[in-house]
Design a protein around this motif. Sequence first.
Motif, PDB file in Angstrom:
ATOM      1  N   GLY A   1       0.812  -1.213   0.000  1.00 43.83           N
ATOM      2  CA  GLY A   1       0.000   0.000   0.000  1.00 43.83           C
ATOM      3  C   GLY A   1       0.842   1.257   0.000  1.00 43.83           C
ATOM      4  N   ASN A   2       0.186   2.420  -0.271  1.00 44.33           N
ATOM      5  CA  ASN A   2       0.891   3.707  -0.287  1.00 44.33           C
ATOM      6  C   ASN A   2       0.269   4.704   0.689  1.00 44.33           C
ATOM      7  OD1 ASN A   2      -1.495   4.430  -1.516  1.00 44.33           O
ATOM      8  ND2 ASN A   2      -0.573   5.000  -3.470  1.00 44.33           N
ATOM      9  N   PHE A   3      -0.582   4.218   1.593  1.00 46.81           N
ATOM     10  CA  PHE A   3      -1.225   5.011   2.639  1.00 46.81           C
ATOM     11  C   PHE A   3      -2.283   5.982   2.112  1.00 46.81           C
ATOM     12  CE2 PHE A   3       3.046   3.986   4.257  1.00 46.81           C
ATOM     13  CZ  PHE A   3       2.688   3.252   5.380  1.00 46.81           C
ATOM     14  N   SER A   4      -2.638   5.864   0.835  1.00 41.66           N
ATOM     15  CA  SER A   4      -3.719   6.713   0.323  1.00 41.66           C
ATOM     16  C   SER A   4      -5.051   6.314   0.955  1.00 41.66           C
ATOM     17  CB  SER A   4      -3.803   6.609  -1.198  1.00 41.66           C
ATOM     18  OG  SER A   4      -4.037   5.259  -1.601  1.00 41.66           O
ATOM     19  N   GLU A   5      -5.191   5.040   1.288  1.00 43.47           N
ATOM     20  CA  GLU A   5      -6.363   4.542   2.017  1.00 43.47           C
ATOM     21  C   GLU A   5      -5.868   3.602   3.111  1.00 43.47           C
ATOM     22  OE1 GLU A   5      -9.213   2.782  -0.568  1.00 43.47           O
ATOM     23  OE2 GLU A   5      -9.446   4.571  -1.825  1.00 43.47           O
ATOM     24  N   PRO A   6      -5.331   4.163   4.208  1.00 44.55           N
ATOM     25  CA  PRO A   6      -4.757   3.306   5.258  1.00 44.55           C
ATOM     26  C   PRO A   6      -5.802   2.362   5.840  1.00 44.55           C
ATOM     27  CG  PRO A   6      -4.993   5.580   6.019  1.00 44.55           C
ATOM     28  CD  PRO A   6      -5.256   5.594   4.546  1.00 44.55           C
ATOM     29  N   ILE A   7      -5.362   1.179   6.213  1.00 46.64           N
ATOM     30  CA  ILE A   7      -6.282   0.183   6.771  1.00 46.64           C
ATOM     31  C   ILE A   7      -6.564   0.429   8.248  1.00 46.64           C
ATOM     32  CG2 ILE A   7      -5.681  -1.580   5.080  1.00 46.64           C
ATOM     33  CD1 ILE A   7      -3.796  -2.796   7.178  1.00 46.64           C
ATOM     34  N   TYR A   8      -5.705   1.221   8.897  1.00 48.15           N
ATOM     35  CA  TYR A   8      -5.885   1.502  10.324  1.00 48.15           C
ATOM     36  C   TYR A   8      -5.093   2.761  10.657  1.00 48.15           C
ATOM     37  CZ  TYR A   8      -6.191   0.662  15.392  1.00 48.15           C
ATOM     38  OH  TYR A   8      -6.458   0.767  16.749  1.00 48.15           O
ATOM     39  N   THR A   9      -5.673   3.626  11.471  1.00 43.00           N
ATOM     40  CA  THR A   9      -5.020   4.854  11.910  1.00 43.00           C
ATOM     41  C   THR A   9      -5.225   5.022  13.398  1.00 43.00           C
ATOM     42  OG1 THR A   9      -5.416   5.910   9.759  1.00 43.00           O
ATOM     43  CG2 THR A   9      -4.885   7.362  11.608  1.00 43.00           C
ATOM     44  N   SER A  10      -4.192   5.445  14.088  1.00 45.36           N
ATOM     45  CA  SER A  10      -4.299   5.662  15.532  1.00 45.36           C
ATOM     46  C   SER A  10      -3.469   6.874  15.928  1.00 45.36           C
ATOM     47  CB  SER A  10      -3.801   4.435  16.296  1.00 45.36           C
ATOM     48  OG  SER A  10      -3.805   4.675  17.694  1.00 45.36           O
ATOM     49  N   GLN A  11      -4.000   7.664  16.875  1.00 43.15           N
ATOM     50  CA  GLN A  11      -3.181   8.707  17.469  1.00 43.15           C
ATOM     51  C   GLN A  11      -2.045   8.064  18.263  1.00 43.15           C
ATOM     52  OE1 GLN A  11      -5.793  11.180  19.865  1.00 43.15           O
ATOM     53  NE2 GLN A  11      -5.987  12.646  18.204  1.00 43.15           N
ATOM     54  N   SER A  12      -0.945   8.780  18.407  1.00 47.29           N
ATOM     55  CA  SER A  12       0.139   8.276  19.240  1.00 47.29           C
ATOM     56  C   SER A  12      -0.304   8.255  20.697  1.00 47.29           C
ATOM     57  CB  SER A  12       1.378   9.152  19.080  1.00 47.29           C
ATOM     58  OG  SER A  12       1.157  10.439  19.647  1.00 47.29           O
ATOM     59  N   ASP A  13       0.494   7.641  21.555  1.00 40.86           N
ATOM     60  CA  ASP A  13       0.174   7.618  22.982  1.00 40.86           C
ATOM     61  C   ASP A  13       0.001   9.057  23.473  1.00 40.86           C
ATOM     62  OD1 ASP A  13       0.568   4.928  22.699  1.00 40.86           O
ATOM     63  OD2 ASP A  13       2.431   4.840  23.855  1.00 40.86           O
ATOM     64  N   PHE A  14      -1.161   9.341  24.047  1.00 44.24           N
ATOM     65  CA  PHE A  14      -1.506  10.682  24.549  1.00 44.24           C
ATOM     66  C   PHE A  14      -1.556  11.726  23.445  1.00 44.24           C
ATOM     67  CE2 PHE A  14       0.843   8.481  27.980  1.00 44.24           C
ATOM     68  CZ  PHE A  14      -0.211   8.322  28.869  1.00 44.24           C
ATOM     69  N   GLY A  15      -1.477  11.305  22.190  1.00 52.36           N
ATOM     70  CA  GLY A  15      -1.649  12.220  21.073  1.00 52.36           C
ATOM     71  C   GLY A  15      -0.417  12.996  20.673  1.00 52.36           C
ATOM     72  N   ALA A  16       0.503  13.252  21.624  1.00 57.08           N
ATOM     73  CA  ALA A  16       1.629  14.136  21.342  1.00 57.08           C
ATOM     74  C   ALA A  16       2.982  13.504  21.652  1.00 57.08           C
ATOM     75  CB  ALA A  16       1.477  15.444  22.127  1.00 57.08           C
ATOM     76  N   THR A  17       3.004  12.241  22.043  1.00 57.11           N
ATOM     77  CA  THR A  17       4.290  11.581  22.288  1.00 57.11           C
ATOM     78  C   THR A  17       4.758  10.879  21.020  1.00 57.11           C
ATOM     79  OG1 THR A  17       3.210   9.556  23.079  1.00 57.11           O
ATOM     80  CG2 THR A  17       3.755  11.229  24.723  1.00 57.11           C
ATOM     81  N   ARG A  18       6.048  10.710  20.895  1.00 55.93           N
ATOM     82  CA  ARG A  18       6.618  10.051  19.710  1.00 55.93           C
ATOM     83  C   ARG A  18       6.673   8.542  19.937  1.00 55.93           C
ATOM     84  NH1 ARG A  18       9.908  14.705  20.128  1.00 55.93           N
ATOM     85  NH2 ARG A  18      11.639  13.510  21.069  1.00 55.93           N
ATOM     86  N   GLN A  19       5.496   7.987  20.246  1.00 55.76           N
ATOM     87  CA  GLN A  19       5.409   6.555  20.536  1.00 55.76           C
ATOM     88  C   GLN A  19       3.970   6.093  20.390  1.00 55.76           C
ATOM     89  OE1 GLN A  19       7.483   4.801  24.048  1.00 55.76           O
ATOM     90  NE2 GLN A  19       5.440   4.197  24.743  1.00 55.76           N
ATOM     91  N   LEU A  20       3.804   4.882  19.899  1.00 50.56           N
ATOM     92  CA  LEU A  20       2.490   4.229  19.864  1.00 50.56           C
ATOM     93  C   LEU A  20       2.637   2.846  20.469  1.00 50.56           C
ATOM     94  CD1 LEU A  20      -0.493   4.060  18.996  1.00 50.56           C
ATOM     95  CD2 LEU A  20       0.305   3.141  16.807  1.00 50.56           C
ATOM     96  N   THR A  21       1.784   2.550  21.445  1.00 49.10           N
ATOM     97  CA  THR A  21       1.788   1.252  22.105  1.00 49.10           C
ATOM     98  C   THR A  21       0.599   0.445  21.608  1.00 49.10           C
ATOM     99  OG1 THR A  21       2.805   2.220  24.072  1.00 49.10           O
ATOM    100  CG2 THR A  21       1.780   0.058  24.318  1.00 49.10           C
TER     101      THR A  21
END
Length: 361
Positions: free
Chosen positions: A63-83
């Motif tokens: 894929g090329n992210f034009s239609e992502p299969i899943y999207t999530s905000q990072s942890d707390f929205g502003a941290t440079r991490q996703l758990t």
Amino acid sequence: MFLTGCSEDYKLDESFTLPTELSGPEEVAIDLQSSENIVLTWNGGANDGGVLLYSVLFDKGDGNFSEPIYTSQSDFGATRQLTLTHVILNKIAREAGLKTAETGKVKWTVEASRGGVVRRSQECGEILITRPAEEIPEQLYLLGSATENQGTAPVPFRKESDGIFVIYTKLSSGNIYFTDALEDGVNYTVDSSGKLIEGDEAYNVEAEENVVRLTLNFNAKTISKDLISGVRMIWGATFDVIADMQYVGNGSFKKENVNIKFVDPNDPTTNPPSWLTWVEERYYFISTINGADVCWGRGDNVSAEQPGENEPATFYELHEFAWSQWDHLWKMSHSLNKKTCTVTIETNANNMMIHSFSDVK
């Protein structure tokens, strides 16, 4: 991690730096019972040290992210991490088209935003995911000789969340099992240790006098049973019973010819408390589950308000809470005051648990 460039070229906004290094596991074998998390991290930031908001996009390996299969905000929205949990990563793999027991790649990248300006990193990470051999069903039905219809037709569960299914029903002596489709579905049963497994052999249950709530958690492979010995609609101010709901089958509680009279400080017949100085129309439901009272009330944390003319069904949706007198109430429509009506709770209406008023006279 080996990083590959995305196909599109994005102009960097001068007010912040986009991630140029993405870090995460290269391979994950999904274990739905694991308590370990999958952590994705990246670099970047605002040039002045301010806050950026981050979203993580996932797509199929090609894929090329034009239609992502899943999207999530990072942890707390502003941290440079996703758990991520194994359950969520399994969902992402399923959306990528991976079947049970298959192995394949999922791609991810990061979008950063500030002041309405959204930019996507040119870097992509890849995770080689192996799905577990057992599929988590998207829908579920109850079957067996102990069901309300003696197994003549599948009875649908309500899907509470991904992998978790709930049904309110009566059980007689006999057997039950579960299936994920009306025809030619995958069947599930319970083994000797109480664990949910794939299998066609039904298991025996005893008759229950009370309504039974079955909760099947395919994420943890567990089944639990709760007994509902009573459901009543009450006034929030006085706890007086408006309607003592009766189970009528097919997951529904109902009470006909309910006499509605708002609690009025000028009308002694409504049992107003001495401190009440207004007409009280707030209400909720109290359910006795396994011998303890809990609240079935409004779930959006909005102060009690009266319904408009065309409220969606979600306005009347019931959620379960610990009982607190002034929380999770609705206000009853003024059109019901000094009228009789039928009150109904449907525990599986369009995949919701809702209540309604009808036959107003």
